[in-house]
Design a protein around this motif. Structure first.
Motif, PDB file in Angstrom:
ATOM      1  N   ARG A   7       0.848  -1.201   0.000  1.00 11.61           N
ATOM      2  CA  ARG A   7       0.000   0.000   0.000  1.00 11.61           C
ATOM      3  C   ARG A   7       0.884   1.252   0.000  1.00 11.61           C
ATOM      4  NH1 ARG A   7      -5.501   1.069   1.830  1.00 11.61           N
ATOM      5  NH2 ARG A   7      -5.723   3.306   1.785  1.00 11.61           N
ATOM      6  N   ALA A   8       1.969   1.216   0.752  1.00 13.67           N
ATOM      7  CA  ALA A   8       2.880   2.368   0.817  1.00 13.67           C
ATOM      8  C   ALA A   8       3.517   2.648  -0.551  1.00 13.67           C
ATOM      9  CB  ALA A   8       3.950   2.137   1.875  1.00 13.67           C
ATOM     10  N   GLU A   9       3.906   1.608  -1.273  1.00 11.75           N
ATOM     11  CA  GLU A   9       4.480   1.804  -2.612  1.00 11.75           C
ATOM     12  C   GLU A   9       3.451   2.401  -3.572  1.00 11.75           C
ATOM     13  OE1 GLU A   9       7.811  -1.714  -3.049  1.00 11.75           O
ATOM     14  OE2 GLU A   9       5.692  -2.303  -2.978  1.00 11.75           O
ATOM     15  N   ALA A  10       2.226   1.901  -3.493  1.00  9.49           N
ATOM     16  CA  ALA A  10       1.157   2.415  -4.357  1.00  9.49           C
ATOM     17  C   ALA A  10       0.844   3.877  -4.025  1.00  9.49           C
ATOM     18  CB  ALA A  10      -0.088   1.545  -4.222  1.00  9.49           C
ATOM     19  N   ASP A  11       0.759   4.175  -2.753  1.00 10.53           N
ATOM     20  CA  ASP A  11       0.489   5.556  -2.337  1.00 10.53           C
ATOM     21  C   ASP A  11       1.627   6.489  -2.741  1.00 10.53           C
ATOM     22  OD1 ASP A  11      -1.955   4.768  -1.283  1.00 10.53           O
ATOM     23  OD2 ASP A  11      -1.254   4.779   0.805  1.00 10.53           O
ATOM     24  N   ALA A  12       2.861   6.004  -2.680  1.00  7.23           N
ATOM     25  CA  ALA A  12       4.022   6.820  -3.078  1.00  7.23           C
ATOM     26  C   ALA A  12       3.967   7.142  -4.566  1.00  7.23           C
ATOM     27  CB  ALA A  12       5.321   6.108  -2.717  1.00  7.23           C
ATOM     28  N   LEU A  13       3.525   6.194  -5.386  1.00 11.06           N
ATOM     29  CA  LEU A  13       3.383   6.452  -6.818  1.00 11.06           C
ATOM     30  C   LEU A  13       2.364   7.566  -7.053  1.00 11.06           C
ATOM     31  CD1 LEU A  13       3.886   5.713  -9.839  1.00 11.06           C
ATOM     32  CD2 LEU A  13       1.889   4.224  -9.628  1.00 11.06           C
ATOM     33  N   VAL A  14       1.221   7.462  -6.414  1.00  7.03           N
ATOM     34  CA  VAL A  14       0.186   8.485  -6.557  1.00  7.03           C
ATOM     35  C   VAL A  14       0.732   9.836  -6.103  1.00  7.03           C
ATOM     36  CG1 VAL A  14      -2.084   9.246  -5.739  1.00  7.03           C
ATOM     37  CG2 VAL A  14      -1.737   6.855  -6.403  1.00  7.03           C
ATOM     38  N   ALA A  15       1.384   9.863  -4.956  1.00  9.97           N
ATOM     39  CA  ALA A  15       1.908  11.119  -4.415  1.00  9.97           C
ATOM     40  C   ALA A  15       2.955  11.740  -5.334  1.00  9.97           C
ATOM     41  CB  ALA A  15       2.491  10.893  -3.024  1.00  9.97           C
ATOM     42  N   LYS A  16       3.756  10.902  -5.980  1.00  7.68           N
ATOM     43  CA  LYS A  16       4.817  11.422  -6.860  1.00  7.68           C
ATOM     44  C   LYS A  16       4.244  12.359  -7.926  1.00  7.68           C
ATOM     45  CE  LYS A  16       8.609   9.997  -9.788  1.00  7.68           C
ATOM     46  NZ  LYS A  16       9.528   8.914 -10.116  1.00  7.68           N
ATOM     47  N   ILE A  17       3.095  12.003  -8.486  1.00  9.01           N
ATOM     48  CA  ILE A  17       2.481  12.836  -9.522  1.00  9.01           C
ATOM     49  C   ILE A  17       1.521  13.853  -8.915  1.00  9.01           C
ATOM     50  CG2 ILE A  17       0.947  12.819 -11.534  1.00  9.01           C
ATOM     51  CD1 ILE A  17       3.809  11.804 -12.113  1.00  9.01           C
ATOM     52  N   TRP A  18       0.638  13.392  -8.043  1.00 10.28           N
ATOM     53  CA  TRP A  18      -0.437  14.245  -7.542  1.00 10.28           C
ATOM     54  C   TRP A  18       0.057  15.366  -6.634  1.00 10.28           C
ATOM     55  CZ3 TRP A  18      -5.686  14.247  -8.703  1.00 10.28           C
ATOM     56  CH2 TRP A  18      -6.103  13.243  -9.575  1.00 10.28           C
ATOM     57  N   THR A  19       1.281  15.280  -6.128  1.00 10.92           N
ATOM     58  CA  THR A  19       1.826  16.372  -5.309  1.00 10.92           C
ATOM     59  C   THR A  19       2.917  17.140  -6.047  1.00 10.92           C
ATOM     60  OG1 THR A  19       3.453  14.932  -4.236  1.00 10.92           O
ATOM     61  CG2 THR A  19       1.294  15.177  -3.148  1.00 10.92           C
ATOM     62  N   SER A  20       3.074  16.877  -7.332  1.00 14.82           N
ATOM     63  CA  SER A  20       4.156  17.518  -8.093  1.00 14.82           C
ATOM     64  C   SER A  20       3.880  18.983  -8.407  1.00 14.82           C
ATOM     65  CB  SER A  20       4.419  16.742  -9.387  1.00 14.82           C
ATOM     66  OG  SER A  20       3.295  16.807 -10.252  1.00 14.82           O
ATOM     67  N   ARG A  21       2.639  19.390  -8.299  1.00 15.46           N
ATOM     68  CA  ARG A  21       2.275  20.800  -8.532  1.00 15.46           C
ATOM     69  C   ARG A  21       1.675  21.364  -7.254  1.00 15.46           C
ATOM     70  NH1 ARG A  21      -1.581  21.162 -13.502  1.00 15.46           N
ATOM     71  NH2 ARG A  21      -1.940  23.149 -12.468  1.00 15.46           N
ATOM     72  N   PRO A  22       2.329  22.353  -6.654  1.00 18.01           N
ATOM     73  CA  PRO A  22       1.824  22.885  -5.397  1.00 18.01           C
ATOM     74  C   PRO A  22       0.439  23.523  -5.507  1.00 18.01           C
ATOM     75  CG  PRO A  22       3.890  23.962  -6.042  1.00 18.01           C
ATOM     76  CD  PRO A  22       3.550  22.958  -7.086  1.00 18.01           C
ATOM     77  N   ASP A  23       0.059  23.943  -6.717  1.00 20.13           N
ATOM     78  CA  ASP A  23      -1.238  24.594  -6.905  1.00 20.13           C
ATOM     79  C   ASP A  23      -2.347  23.608  -7.257  1.00 20.13           C
ATOM     80  OD1 ASP A  23      -0.048  24.015  -9.372  1.00 20.13           O
ATOM     81  OD2 ASP A  23      -1.126  25.628 -10.391  1.00 20.13           O
ATOM     82  N   PHE A  24      -2.068  22.302  -7.135  1.00 20.66           N
ATOM     83  CA  PHE A  24      -3.017  21.295  -7.561  1.00 20.66           C
ATOM     84  C   PHE A  24      -3.168  20.263  -6.452  1.00 20.66           C
ATOM     85  CE2 PHE A  24      -4.388  17.547  -9.913  1.00 20.66           C
ATOM     86  CZ  PHE A  24      -5.374  18.095 -10.696  1.00 20.66           C
ATOM     87  N   ALA A  25      -4.379  19.891  -6.130  1.00 16.86           N
ATOM     88  CA  ALA A  25      -4.615  18.905  -5.076  1.00 16.86           C
ATOM     89  C   ALA A  25      -5.625  17.859  -5.554  1.00 16.86           C
ATOM     90  CB  ALA A  25      -5.139  19.594  -3.828  1.00 16.86           C
TER      91      ALA A  25
END
Length: 156
Positions: free
Chosen positions: A118-136
């Motif tokens: 689960r941690a690896e999967a969540d890290a993948l999502v976070a890598k892209i979804w947190t790449s833009r500070p103006d986007f959540a």
């Protein structure tokens, strides 16, 4: 592949990315790409017109599963599961406009089929979804990931 927006190598035969250009697809096909799964709807500013025809002409299996930005669904995830099953063992690229949709789809899939935690999967999502500070990530996408995990028999 590094020149394609938000490209991530998931395994030796599976990659994810944003929208490739025609030249990038031609290069990928020359390098042995066999399957493309496109989760982006047609008509986006980065969409490649006639992508399916281009890839068919290059001998690539093509699956188009347009996922509306504000309406990800388990029904679309099930179509994605089927496309991934048909791509098993083949060099595959899963893309959308910028790899946001794709990482949300790949994360539960990787948990269920690639042995990820689960941690690896969540890290993948976070890598892209947190790449833009103006986007959540919105609640619709968080709920989708939970539902996709449940569809895979995983805890939400």
């Amino acid at each position: 592949m590094d020149t394609i927006i938000n490209h991530i190598a998931i395994t030796d035969t599976l990659g994810t990315a944003g929208q490739p250009t025609e030249a990038q697809f031609q290069k990928l096909c020359g390098d042995g790409l066999e399957v493309v799964i496109n989760l982006a709807p047609d008509g986006l500013e980065t969409s490649l017109p006639e992508e399916g025809a281009l890839l068919a002409g290059l001998g690539v299996e093509y699956h188009h599963i347009p996922v509306p930005w504000n309406a990800p669904s388990v029904a679309k995830y099930r179509r994605f599961q089927n496309a991934m099953a048909s791509a098993a063992g083949k060099r595959t690229l899963v893309h959308c406009q910028a790899n946001y949709r794709v990482t949300a789809f790949i994360a539960p899939y990787a948990q269920a089929h690639l042995g990820w935690t689960r941690a690896e999967a969540d890290a993948l999502v976070a890598k892209i979804w947190t790449s833009r500070p103006d986007f959540a990530m919105g609640d619709d996408w968080r709920e989708f990931i939970a539902q996709a995990r449940q569809a895979e028999g995983l805890p939400a």
